[in-house]
Scaffold this active site. Structure first.
Site, mmCIF file in Angstrom:
data_model
loop_
_atom_site.group_PDB
_atom_site.id
_atom_site.type_symbol
_atom_site.label_atom_id
_atom_site.label_comp_id
_atom_site.label_asym_id
_atom_site.label_seq_id
_atom_site.Cartn_x
_atom_site.Cartn_y
_atom_site.Cartn_z
ATOM 1 N N HIS A 100 37.826 41.286 30.181
ATOM 2 C CA HIS A 100 38.524 40.093 30.660
ATOM 3 C C HIS A 100 37.862 39.603 31.936
ATOM 4 C CE1 HIS A 100 42.238 38.159 32.686
ATOM 5 N NE2 HIS A 100 41.633 37.272 31.920
ATOM 6 N N ASN A 113 38.229 33.345 36.061
ATOM 7 C CA ASN A 113 37.731 31.976 36.179
ATOM 8 C C ASN A 113 37.533 31.582 37.651
ATOM 9 O OD1 ASN A 113 37.055 29.429 34.996
ATOM 10 N ND2 ASN A 113 39.017 28.642 35.681
ATOM 11 N N ASN A 117 47.079 39.864 36.532
ATOM 12 C CA ASN A 117 48.126 38.879 36.264
ATOM 13 C C ASN A 117 49.521 39.490 36.314
ATOM 14 O OD1 ASN A 117 46.999 36.255 35.954
ATOM 15 N ND2 ASN A 117 46.042 36.918 34.053
#
Length: 232
Positions: free
Chosen positions: A10, A13, A60
């Site tokens: 993962h 960005n 997250n």
């Protein structure tokens, strides 16, 4: 044998600028596959952290409280969006939670919160906040729509969004900036400790993930050690 070779990478960005890569292990991922993925991340010039597959992976999930606790404090009247953001940036964090939610996109941030909330069995501590839900329902998305918690002129932050401010009619429990910072960081620390107990990630990898992805000066465990030492 096939499932033993499945492993996730993962990237964050924008991937050309973000060093962090989460190496995501499934329930049957072999040590060899995880090691190969980690080596690939290093070869690409990235810093890998290991995480067990689950809602939000590492970063997250652990930083949900950065957004949720800030919204609860705003709803309690602990401070304006500007004051609550300043409580975090004055303590050394690069961007306050309301500014960051606007930058990410309110609807994107809310969708992530809802996904993690549902995926973990709807724990109360991660309940999506009504403030963000109402703003998204009203069409506010943050920077991309020129209005979120703040208004934006040519992409630059201006004043607080009057429509967002109007959802909180009065201030009833103003908090000192250090108390705001402590409330937010204690919640992040608690989630991090829970993730370690659940075997989601190690304390070291959580600290690495938070410092690299969020650009915090310290991860929750390093911050916790400093806070505990200050109290002693």
């Amino acid at each position: 044998a096939g499932r033993a070779r499945v492993v996730g990478l993962h990237f964050f960005n924008p991937p050309v600028a973000m060093r962090l890569v989460e190496v995501v292990r499934g329930p049957e991922t072999s040590d060899a596959a995880a090691a190969s993925a980690r080596d690939l991340a290093v070869a690409l010039g990235r810093t890998p952290v290991a995480v067990k597959d689950g809602p939000g992976f590492l970063v997250n999930r652990v930083v949900r409280s950065y957004y949720l606790v800030a919204q609860r404090l705003a709803a309690e009247g602990a401070g304006t969006f500007t004051e609550l953001d300043a409580a975090m940036t004055d303590a050394g964090l690069p961007m306050g939670p309301f500014t960051l939610m606007d930058f990410i996109g309110l609807e994107v941030n809310l969708a992530i919160t809802k996904s993690i909330f549902e995926g973990l069995g709807r724990p109360e501590r991660l309940t999506p906040h009504w403030l963000q839900e109402k703003l998204v329902a009203m069409g506010f998305k943050g920077v991309k729509s020129a209005a979120g918690f703040y208004l934006y002129l040519a992409g630059k932050k201006a004043d607080e969004n009057p429509a967002a401010v109007s959802l909180i009619p009065f201030r009833k429990k103003p908090l000192a900036p250090e108390a705001v910072f402590g409330r937010v960081m204690e919640a992040i620390r608690a989630e991090a400790e829970l993730m370690v107990r659940e075997g989601v990630a190690s304390a070291a990898d959580i600290d690495t993930g938070v410092t690299l992805a969020m650009n915090f000066p310290k991860g929750p465990f390093a911050w916790g050690r400093s806070a505990d030492a200050a109290k002693a």
